[in-house]
Design a protein around this motif. Structure first.
Motif, PDB file in Angstrom:
ATOM      1  N   ARG A 284      42.631  34.049  48.582  1.00 21.72           N
ATOM      2  CA  ARG A 284      42.734  35.184  49.504  1.00 21.72           C
ATOM      3  C   ARG A 284      41.570  35.208  50.481  1.00 21.72           C
ATOM      4  N   CYS A 316      45.696  38.967  38.367  1.00 15.72           N
ATOM      5  CA  CYS A 316      45.480  40.422  38.316  1.00 15.72           C
ATOM      6  C   CYS A 316      46.412  41.159  37.374  1.00 15.72           C
ATOM      7  N   ASP A 319      44.422  43.671  35.095  1.00 15.68           N
ATOM      8  CA  ASP A 319      43.370  44.502  35.680  1.00 15.68           C
ATOM      9  C   ASP A 319      43.889  45.863  36.122  1.00 15.68           C
ATOM     10  N   CYS A 324      40.961  46.062  40.531  1.00 18.12           N
ATOM     11  CA  CYS A 324      41.471  45.267  41.648  1.00 18.12           C
ATOM     12  C   CYS A 324      40.915  45.765  42.976  1.00 18.12           C
ATOM     13  N   CYS A 327      37.235  44.798  43.088  1.00 19.66           N
ATOM     14  CA  CYS A 327      37.167  43.337  43.126  1.00 19.66           C
ATOM     15  C   CYS A 327      37.484  42.861  44.549  1.00 19.66           C
ATOM     16  N   MET A 328      38.533  43.445  45.106  1.00 22.13           N
ATOM     17  CA  MET A 328      38.939  43.060  46.462  1.00 22.13           C
ATOM     18  C   MET A 328      37.849  43.382  47.468  1.00 22.13           C
ATOM     19  N   ARG A 331      35.180  40.854  47.130  1.00 19.11           N
ATOM     20  CA  ARG A 331      35.625  39.560  47.654  1.00 19.11           C
ATOM     21  C   ARG A 331      35.542  39.534  49.182  1.00 19.11           C
TER      22      ARG A 331
END
Ligand code: 5AD
Ligand code: FES
Length: 349
Positions: A284, A316, A319, A324, A327-328, A331
């Motif tokens: 991603r 995922c 999670d 998420c 985390c996103m 990221r």
């Protein structure tokens, strides 16, 4: 100038690409050209959307499906799929949690489940819009009649995702049973657009029987249809489907196509998909760096996630929504972008 760089510069300057040029861009081993394609696409996205990444909360609310697409793990013939559907209360609880986490778009995605009649879908959409008037509701529930689409729209739905899957009729026939047709797919997409939805089409990269010619047809279709959103991600085999032993689409191909689509359609909303994150741990992030500008973390309850398995090894699934979400965020920050909590509408010039 090499042939590759000539093609890339013209693609970026004029938004045009001929069939043989697509073939060159998809197959070249020239690392400089590959990097130039990527960086021009990322710059194009940044010119319009800055370093802002839109997030959408994905709610996979049913995996019952009356269709039998050969590639998909929730096809009706897959007796091994454990079927589930969420209640209205469960769906609204997902929205509540998502709202608290900063989501301002909810994507309701499901199989073509006859339990979810038009009345039930309208009731869901209306309830979400009533409780969260500042949020956009995106539906992704497949092929319906124009009247159904109109009813959902009147109930408050803003956007609709329906990948065209492939714009080559013969290829379409190799991915779907005879009761499905490309013509009806296109009819649906045209109805959605005419009704006033922000509409998304798209396709899988590396689907069985896909060729450079079918991909060129996809780009041509997108050019003519002018969607607000384009969803592409790698095909990934699901072991209980007829295509269970086929090869997955590649990272390289998917990234190149993301960049090409960004350059052809500078304003389009382009997600870095979960499937891309599944074929590579940093997929991603690489998608964003190749020109994507949307991510769609999962908001579904953890106890059903494992069951919404369109393909194998989906990430995922264990999670919680909050995990998420953050985390996103991490990221995206790790590559110099930030996720924004607004509706994230299509930006016109
Ligand atoms: N691999 C990747 N994507 C898939 N989809 C369905 N099955 C697979 C698979 N095996 C995609 C389709 C569909 C979207 C919801 O998920 O393109 O439109
Ligand atoms: Fe779901 Fe990272 S985005 S765990």
């Amino acid at each position: 100038m090499t042939r590759e760089s000539e093609i890339i510069e013209r693609l970026a300057a004029e938004q045009t690409l001929a069939a043989e040029e697509l073939s060159i861009l998809l197959t070249t081993d020239d690392k400089t050209a590959e990097e130039r394609l990527r960086s021009l696409a990322a710059e194009t996205a940044q010119r319009i959307y800055g370093n802002e990444i839109y997030i959408r909360g994905l709610i996979e609310f049913t995996n019952y499906c009356k269709n039998d697409c050969y590639y998909c793990g929730i096809r009706r013939s897959n007796a091994r799929a454990q079927r589930y559907r969420l209640t209205k209360e469960q769906i609204l609880a997902c929205c509540k949690e998502g709202y608290g986490l900063g989501f301002r778009t909810f994507v309701l995605q499901g199989g073509e489940d006859l339990y979810f009649t038009d009345a039930r879908i309208c009731e869901l959409v209306a309830a979400i819009k009533e409780q969260y008037p500042d949020c956009a509701v995106t539906l992704s529930v497949g092929e319906k009649t124009r009247e159904s689409y109109q009813a959902y729209f009147d109930a408050g739905a803003d956007r609709y995702l329906l990948r065209h899957e492939t714009a080559d009729e013969a290829h379409y026939g190799k991915l779907h049973p005879a009761e499905m047709s490309f013509a009806n797919r296109v009819r649906c997409l045209k109805d959605l657009k005419e009704i006033g939805y922000q509409t998304g089409c798209g396709f899988m990269v590396g689907s069985p029987h896909q060729t450079v010619e079918t991909l060129y047809a996809d780009l041509k279709f997108i050019r003519e249809f002018q969607p607000e959103m384009v969803g592409i991600g790698p095909f990934i085999p699901q072991q209980d489907t007829p295509f269970g032993d086929r090869a997955a689409g590649t990272l390289r191909m998917t990234l190149r196509l993301l960049s090409i689509i960004r350059l052809l359609h500078p304003h389009v909303l382009l997600p870095a998909t979960t499937a891309l994150g599944t074929i590579h741990p940093k997929g991603r992030e690489m998608g964003i760096l190749a020109g994507a500008n949307v991510v769609m973390p999962n908001l579904s309850p953890v106890n059903v996630r494992e069951k919404y398995k369109l393909y194998d090894n989906k990430i995922c699934t264990g999670d919680e929504a909050a995990e998420c979400r953050f985390c996103m965020q991490r990221r995206m920050e790790s590559i110099g972008y930030r996720v924004v909590t607004d509706r994230g509408d299509y930006k016109e010039d």
